[in-house]
Every structure is written in C-alpha cells, then in structure tokens.
Scaffold this motif. Structure first.
Motif, PDB file in Angstrom:
ATOM      1  N   ASP A 381       0.807  -1.220   0.000  1.00  0.00           N
ATOM      2  CA  ASP A 381       0.000   0.000   0.000  1.00  0.00           C
ATOM      3  C   ASP A 381       0.843   1.274   0.000  1.00  0.00           C
ATOM      4  OD1 ASP A 381      -2.373  -1.455   0.074  1.00  0.00           O
ATOM      5  OD2 ASP A 381      -2.358  -1.542   2.265  1.00  0.00           O
ATOM      6  N   SER A 382       2.127   1.137   0.197  1.00  0.00           N
ATOM      7  CA  SER A 382       2.991   2.313   0.315  1.00  0.00           C
ATOM      8  C   SER A 382       3.290   2.916  -1.050  1.00  0.00           C
ATOM      9  CB  SER A 382       4.304   1.928   0.996  1.00  0.00           C
ATOM     10  OG  SER A 382       5.194   3.021   1.009  1.00  0.00           O
ATOM     11  N   VAL A 383       3.326   4.262  -1.102  1.00  0.00           N
ATOM     12  CA  VAL A 383       3.735   4.945  -2.329  1.00  0.00           C
ATOM     13  C   VAL A 383       5.065   5.674  -2.146  1.00  0.00           C
ATOM     14  CG1 VAL A 383       1.363   5.212  -3.113  1.00  0.00           C
ATOM     15  CG2 VAL A 383       2.442   7.079  -1.844  1.00  0.00           C
ATOM     16  N   THR A 384       5.709   5.490  -0.988  1.00  0.00           N
ATOM     17  CA  THR A 384       7.049   6.035  -0.835  1.00  0.00           C
ATOM     18  C   THR A 384       7.996   5.272  -1.759  1.00  0.00           C
ATOM     19  OG1 THR A 384       7.446   4.555   1.036  1.00  0.00           O
ATOM     20  CG2 THR A 384       6.693   6.782   1.541  1.00  0.00           C
ATOM     21  N   ARG A 385       9.142   5.873  -2.036  1.00  0.00           N
ATOM     22  CA  ARG A 385      10.064   5.219  -2.978  1.00  0.00           C
ATOM     23  C   ARG A 385      10.510   3.858  -2.457  1.00  0.00           C
ATOM     24  NH1 ARG A 385      12.861   7.097  -7.360  1.00  0.00           N
ATOM     25  NH2 ARG A 385      12.316   9.283  -6.899  1.00  0.00           N
ATOM     26  N   TYR A 386      10.767   3.774  -1.166  1.00  0.00           N
ATOM     27  CA  TYR A 386      11.119   2.499  -0.544  1.00  0.00           C
ATOM     28  C   TYR A 386      10.091   2.222   0.554  1.00  0.00           C
ATOM     29  CZ  TYR A 386      15.534   3.340  -2.901  1.00  0.00           C
ATOM     30  OH  TYR A 386      16.487   3.589  -3.850  1.00  0.00           O
ATOM     31  N   PRO A 387       9.267   1.215   0.385  1.00  0.00           N
ATOM     32  CA  PRO A 387       8.128   1.000   1.303  1.00  0.00           C
ATOM     33  C   PRO A 387       8.528   0.321   2.601  1.00  0.00           C
ATOM     34  CG  PRO A 387       8.102  -0.681  -0.397  1.00  0.00           C
ATOM     35  CD  PRO A 387       9.254   0.228  -0.724  1.00  0.00           C
ATOM     36  N   HIS A 388       9.415   0.967   3.346  1.00  0.00           N
ATOM     37  CA  HIS A 388       9.881   0.379   4.601  1.00  0.00           C
ATOM     38  C   HIS A 388       9.425   1.266   5.758  1.00  0.00           C
ATOM     39  CE1 HIS A 388      12.251  -2.497   2.369  1.00  0.00           C
ATOM     40  NE2 HIS A 388      12.769  -1.511   1.669  1.00  0.00           N
ATOM     41  N   SER A 389       8.455   0.785   6.499  1.00  0.00           N
ATOM     42  CA  SER A 389       7.887   1.542   7.605  1.00  0.00           C
ATOM     43  C   SER A 389       7.965   0.714   8.871  1.00  0.00           C
ATOM     44  CB  SER A 389       6.421   1.875   7.298  1.00  0.00           C
ATOM     45  OG  SER A 389       5.742   2.287   8.460  1.00  0.00           O
ATOM     46  N   PRO A 390       8.263   1.352  10.003  1.00  0.00           N
ATOM     47  CA  PRO A 390       8.246   0.609  11.269  1.00  0.00           C
ATOM     48  C   PRO A 390       6.839   0.194  11.667  1.00  0.00           C
ATOM     49  CG  PRO A 390       8.535   2.939  11.687  1.00  0.00           C
ATOM     50  CD  PRO A 390       8.621   2.768  10.202  1.00  0.00           C
ATOM     51  N   TYR A 391       5.838   0.695  10.954  1.00  0.00           N
ATOM     52  CA  TYR A 391       4.448   0.371  11.289  1.00  0.00           C
ATOM     53  C   TYR A 391       3.890  -0.782  10.463  1.00  0.00           C
ATOM     54  CZ  TYR A 391       5.039   5.097  13.092  1.00  0.00           C
ATOM     55  OH  TYR A 391       5.512   6.209  13.737  1.00  0.00           O
ATOM     56  N   THR A 392       4.671  -1.316   9.544  1.00  0.00           N
ATOM     57  CA  THR A 392       4.197  -2.428   8.719  1.00  0.00           C
ATOM     58  C   THR A 392       3.747  -3.594   9.600  1.00  0.00           C
ATOM     59  OG1 THR A 392       5.681  -1.810   6.918  1.00  0.00           O
ATOM     60  CG2 THR A 392       4.840  -4.063   6.905  1.00  0.00           C
ATOM     61  N   GLY A 393       2.555  -4.096   9.304  1.00  0.00           N
ATOM     62  CA  GLY A 393       1.988  -5.207  10.069  1.00  0.00           C
ATOM     63  C   GLY A 393       1.043  -4.772  11.159  1.00  0.00           C
ATOM     64  N   ARG A 394       1.094  -3.486  11.544  1.00  0.00           N
ATOM     65  CA  ARG A 394       0.170  -2.994  12.561  1.00  0.00           C
ATOM     66  C   ARG A 394      -1.212  -2.776  11.952  1.00  0.00           C
ATOM     67  NH1 ARG A 394       3.285   1.039  16.698  1.00  0.00           N
ATOM     68  NH2 ARG A 394       1.220   0.985  17.615  1.00  0.00           N
ATOM     69  N   THR A 395      -2.219  -2.767  12.800  1.00  0.00           N
ATOM     70  CA  THR A 395      -3.588  -2.522  12.356  1.00  0.00           C
ATOM     71  C   THR A 395      -3.948  -1.070  12.582  1.00  0.00           C
ATOM     72  OG1 THR A 395      -4.292  -4.792  12.803  1.00  0.00           O
ATOM     73  CG2 THR A 395      -6.016  -3.115  12.675  1.00  0.00           C
ATOM     74  N   ALA A 396      -4.436  -0.434  11.538  1.00  0.00           N
ATOM     75  CA  ALA A 396      -4.946   0.932  11.629  1.00  0.00           C
ATOM     76  C   ALA A 396      -6.452   0.887  11.442  1.00  0.00           C
ATOM     77  CB  ALA A 396      -4.317   1.811  10.555  1.00  0.00           C
ATOM     78  N   SER A 397      -7.164   1.602  12.274  1.00  0.00           N
ATOM     79  CA  SER A 397      -8.630   1.599  12.210  1.00  0.00           C
ATOM     80  C   SER A 397      -9.186   2.689  11.313  1.00  0.00           C
ATOM     81  CB  SER A 397      -9.218   1.761  13.621  1.00  0.00           C
ATOM     82  OG  SER A 397      -8.855   0.675  14.442  1.00  0.00           O
ATOM     83  N   HIS A 398      -8.343   3.644  10.925  1.00  0.00           N
ATOM     84  CA  HIS A 398      -8.806   4.746  10.092  1.00  0.00           C
ATOM     85  C   HIS A 398      -7.968   4.835   8.823  1.00  0.00           C
ATOM     86  CE1 HIS A 398     -10.401   5.856  14.070  1.00  0.00           C
ATOM     87  NE2 HIS A 398     -11.351   6.460  13.407  1.00  0.00           N
ATOM     88  N   ARG A 399      -8.613   5.355   7.791  1.00  0.00           N
ATOM     89  CA  ARG A 399      -7.932   5.552   6.513  1.00  0.00           C
ATOM     90  C   ARG A 399      -8.300   6.928   5.955  1.00  0.00           C
ATOM     91  NH1 ARG A 399      -6.194   1.840   2.484  1.00  0.00           N
ATOM     92  NH2 ARG A 399      -7.334   0.137   3.484  1.00  0.00           N
ATOM     93  N   VAL A 400      -7.298   7.602   5.409  1.00  0.00           N
ATOM     94  CA  VAL A 400      -7.553   8.854   4.701  1.00  0.00           C
ATOM     95  C   VAL A 400      -8.082   8.486   3.316  1.00  0.00           C
ATOM     96  CG1 VAL A 400      -6.530  10.961   3.769  1.00  0.00           C
ATOM     97  CG2 VAL A 400      -5.755  10.071   5.982  1.00  0.00           C
ATOM     98  N   MET A 401      -9.347   8.791   3.077  1.00  0.00           N
ATOM     99  CA  MET A 401      -9.995   8.392   1.828  1.00  0.00           C
ATOM    100  C   MET A 401      -9.719   9.378   0.697  1.00  0.00           C
ATOM    101  SD  MET A 401     -11.199   5.643   2.980  1.00  0.00           S
ATOM    102  CE  MET A 401     -12.133   5.052   1.566  1.00  0.00           C
ATOM    103  N   ALA A 402      -9.538  10.638   1.023  1.00  0.00           N
ATOM    104  CA  ALA A 402      -9.263  11.641  -0.004  1.00  0.00           C
ATOM    105  C   ALA A 402      -8.614  12.850   0.645  1.00  0.00           C
ATOM    106  CB  ALA A 402     -10.551  12.054  -0.719  1.00  0.00           C
ATOM    107  N   THR A 403      -7.734  13.490  -0.104  1.00  0.00           N
ATOM    108  CA  THR A 403      -7.058  14.709   0.339  1.00  0.00           C
ATOM    109  C   THR A 403      -7.289  15.794  -0.696  1.00  0.00           C
ATOM    110  OG1 THR A 403      -5.347  13.437   1.500  1.00  0.00           O
ATOM    111  CG2 THR A 403      -4.815  15.712   0.938  1.00  0.00           C
ATOM    112  N   TYR A 404      -7.713  16.956  -0.217  1.00  0.00           N
ATOM    113  CA  TYR A 404      -8.029  18.077  -1.102  1.00  0.00           C
ATOM    114  C   TYR A 404      -7.087  19.236  -0.826  1.00  0.00           C
ATOM    115  CZ  TYR A 404     -12.264  15.772  -2.674  1.00  0.00           C
ATOM    116  OH  TYR A 404     -13.139  14.867  -3.254  1.00  0.00           O
ATOM    117  N   LEU A 405      -6.465  19.711  -1.869  1.00  0.00           N
ATOM    118  CA  LEU A 405      -5.570  20.862  -1.804  1.00  0.00           C
ATOM    119  C   LEU A 405      -6.212  22.007  -2.570  1.00  0.00           C
ATOM    120  CD1 LEU A 405      -2.802  22.133  -1.103  1.00  0.00           C
ATOM    121  CD2 LEU A 405      -1.964  21.238  -3.287  1.00  0.00           C
ATOM    122  N   ARG A 406      -6.525  23.084  -1.843  1.00  0.00           N
ATOM    123  CA  ARG A 406      -7.207  24.225  -2.430  1.00  0.00           C
ATOM    124  C   ARG A 406      -8.429  23.787  -3.240  1.00  0.00           C
ATOM    125  NH1 ARG A 406      -3.464  25.519  -5.725  1.00  0.00           N
ATOM    126  NH2 ARG A 406      -1.647  24.484  -4.849  1.00  0.00           N
ATOM    127  N   GLY A 407      -9.203  22.877  -2.639  1.00  0.00           N
ATOM    128  CA  GLY A 407     -10.482  22.479  -3.188  1.00  0.00           C
ATOM    129  C   GLY A 407     -10.441  21.462  -4.306  1.00  0.00           C
TER     130      GLY A 407
END
Length: 424
Positions: A381-407
């Motif tokens: 799911d990562s879009v960083t150049r190298y998808p290495h996160s210390p949070y990999t494998g953890r469960t997140a209950s929320h997701r950012v569905m959309a981001t709006y910049l200046r509308g």
C-alpha cells in the motif's frame, strides 16, 4: 450559474453534520447544513472531515539524493497520510540548502514535482551565517541548526557561539530557528546493537541541549522551535521558558508517541532515529503532554534512505531516520493523539501562514476525508520510494480516503505552490 465550485457534506470529528462550501480554492462558508448549488458536490456522510496536516518537518532529499525519496514520492505519500502542506528540511539535499542558489534550485524542483503546497527551511551552519539574509529574502520559512553532528560532513553542527549569531540574524527577520537539540554524549557506550544505540543518546543529552537553546533564545529574542522532542521532561522545560517570556514552540513526532525501545529492538535499523525511541514510561508521559495540549506541533520527521543503508548489524553505521509518513497520522487517530491544532492550526500560526491550517471562511480549502476502515498496514500500500515503515503489520482503524488541496483532490498531477511566511 452555481453558487459554489465545491460543496462537501460530511461530519465533524465529533460526528456532527458539517458542510464546507468552496470557490476558487478558498473556503466560503462552513455550517452544519448549507443550501445552494455547486459545480461539484461530495457526499462524505460516511466520513469525517479534518483540516489537512501541515507537516513542518520532512526530509525529501531532493536534489542530489532524489533516489532516497524525492519530492514527488514524498508529497504523494504525505497526501495519503493526511497531509496538505510540508516544510522540507535543508540538510539531506546535495548540496544542502545553505545559500540563495541551493534554495532557489530546491524551490524550482518542488514547484515542478510536488503534489502539495510546500515551504523550505534554510540551513544554519558555521558556513552559512553570511547567507541567512539571502535565504530569508528567498522566502525561507526559518532556519535549521544541529547542536550535535548531523551525520553529514557538508552540514556542520552549530556550537553556542554560532547559534547565538545565527539566532540574532534570524530574529532580525522575525524567522524561527529550529534546533536538533542533543549534545554529544560524553560517556562511551560499549556494543553496536540497538540497545547500545539507545543507550548512547540518553535523555540527559537532549535536555542539556534544550536548556542551552532556550537560554540563547531568551538572550537574542529569536523565535525558537525545538524539533522532535522525545520526552515529557523536555516539554516541561519549554513550558517553563514560555512562562518566563521566551518565544519558543515544541514539536514531537508520531514515532515518539507510537513506538518505544522494545519496538526499536524488535524492528531493528528501520527504527533507528535521533533522538532515539524511549522507554514505555517516557512514551506514556509524552502522550500525556499531548492530551494536556502542552505540545505545539507534530511533524513526521520523515527521513528515508535506500534499504541497503539500513542493512548492518552495526546500528551506529546505519542511516538514522524513520520513514512513516503515510501511516503515522491514522495511527495517532486510533490512539486519540491526533490534535488538529498541533497538526495544522498551531503550525500555520507559528510559521505565519494566515491562509492555512483551519476549516474557516477565507482559508485555503485544504482538507481530508477520514473513514473508519480497519486494515493491516502492508508494504504493497505504500507509495514512498522504498516501502519500509516501522508500522508495517500494525492494524490501523482509520484511513484517509481523499485529500483536497485548495479544493481539488490530490491526484497524479503535481500542483504544489511555494509558501512564504507573511511579513506581518
């Protein structure tokens, strides 16, 4: 003819109906219910709406180390992690941002590639003091200094004499100085594993540097911003200085609120950072400071590198930095640690960005839609150049569905704008 360009019907974080009307990228009205027509309507009734995160502390490493992350990859990942603006740090670029030419080159590149609005820190080193004025003229959001070795020979540490001079110059322009507050530990530590790394940078070394920086800020009248404070004692020092009239703000990071030393030992090099992760009691104390509203801002300190720089049994030789820009914010929401003032409003006020940081008429329509959507954090799911996160494998209950910049929804088209601090 429509009344608005965009009308969003959603919920506040408390679950109450909330509508936002937008025209020409600017919020026109905010209310539980709004009437009128719009060119585009969004039904976000299953989501909650929040002002976008203004991440004042990222390392996207462009130019020169673009293959470590880059402005395009980093800004897109931040958008998926709830961000709408960022301030890029000066040191991991090559060359680092220490003069007018390097500042303008980074600004040029970000204007072409960034998906989000951006500001740029200038670097404060013994070699760059004569360039403070020129970088301020270019629109620097402030100046970053290290009180200990940065890890890069081209970005030297500032001793108290250098810091005093730099703060004096910055104060004359009303710009903050951000300090990495650690002194070099005086005692040697045996070993080269994660436990040795954690022991090598004790809380005492952080607190000593914070005291020095606070004294210099009080002496020079410089606005001081202490980045990535890892412990509640450091926050207490800042609060005491504020009470004494020092112009100071305190930042912490998601990883100091979500991870501890046991996690560091388990995860290994991908959890190496400076200051290092702290013990569970310290983490709980820092969380309490967040809940009391005693922390001013939360920045990611996203500091990625190619994976080969993290592959060694000698932790001291591995690149230090945590890359969790996409996941930290949703996880903070789960832990009830995501305060909108610390993530947005306080940042905009501290760094003089009057059109940012709030869901208010007259502000840029920078917002995110967040839904309850339990999921396991995965590399895919990562879009960083190298998808290495210390949070990999953890469960997140929320997701950012959309981001709006200046509308406008953030997409594959870069449209970031350069943010300059206001003169007032």
């Amino acid at each position: 003819m429509s009344d608005y360009d965009l009308l969003v019907r959603s919920q506040s974080w408390e679950g109450e109906p909330l509508c936002i009307a937008v025209s020409e990228g600017v919020i026109q009205d905010v209310a539980p219910d709004l009437q009128g027509s719009a060119d585009q309507e969004i039904d976000g009734s299953d989501c909650r709406i929040w002002q976008g995160w203004i991440d004042a502390h990222v390392h996207f490493n462009e130019p020169g180390r673009t293959d470590w992350e880059g402005l395009a990859h980093g800004s897109k990942a931040l958008a998926l992690g709830g961000g709408t603006s960022f301030f890029d740090m000066p040191l991991n670029s090559s060359p680092p941002v220490l003069d007018k030419e390097s500042f303008e080159e980074k600004q040029r590149l970000a204007s072409i590639t960034s998906h989000l609005d951006f500001a740029l820190w200038g670097g404060m080193t013994p070699a760059s003091l004569l360039e403070i004025e020129s970088m301020a003229d270019c629109g620097a959001i402030g100046f970053k200094a290290f009180m200990c070795p940065s890890g890069l020979d081209e970005f030297l540490a500032s001793d108290p004499k250098t810091l005093r001079r730099g703060m004096t110059l910055s104060a004359a322009r009303g710009l903050p100085v951000a300090v990495h507050a650690e002194v070099e530990p005086k005692a040697s530590v045996g070993g080269s594993d994660m436990k040795a790394w954690l022991a090598s940078r004790p809380i005492a070394a952080e607190l000593e540097a914070i005291r020095i920086a606070l004294d210099l800020a009080g002496e020079t009248g410089c606005p001081l911003h202490i980045v990535h404070i890892s412990n509640p004692e450091g926050i207490e020092l800042v609060m005491q200085a504020k009470a004494a009239g020092v112009d100071v703000t305190a930042e912490t990071c998601p990883h100091y609120l979500l991870l501890d030393t046991e996690d560091a030992i388990t995860i290994g090099p991908f959890a190496k950072c400076a200051p290092p992760l702290r013990g569970r009691a310290t983490v709980e104390g820092l969380r309490e400071q967040v809940r009391r509203g005693n922390i001013d801002t939360i920045g990611s300190d996203h500091s990625p590198s190619p994976p080969e720089l993290k592959q060694s049994d000698d932790l001291f030789s591995c690149w230090g930095g945590i890359a969790g820009i996409q996941d930290g914010f949703p996880l903070m929401i789960d832990e009830d640690l995501a305060d909108p003032n610390m993530l947005s409003g306080n940042v905009a006020r501290r760094f003089r960005l009057p059109g940012k940081g709030g869901l208010k008429p007259g502000h840029d329509a920078d917002f995110i839609l967040i839904c309850h959507d339990p999921r396991q954090i995965q590399v895919a799911d990562s879009v960083t150049r190298y998808p290495h996160s210390p949070y990999t494998g953890r469960t997140a209950s929320h997701r950012v569905m959309a981001t709006y910049l200046r509308g406008v929804a953030v997409s594959d088209e870069p449209r970031g704008r350069f943010l300059r601090p206001s003169q007032s």
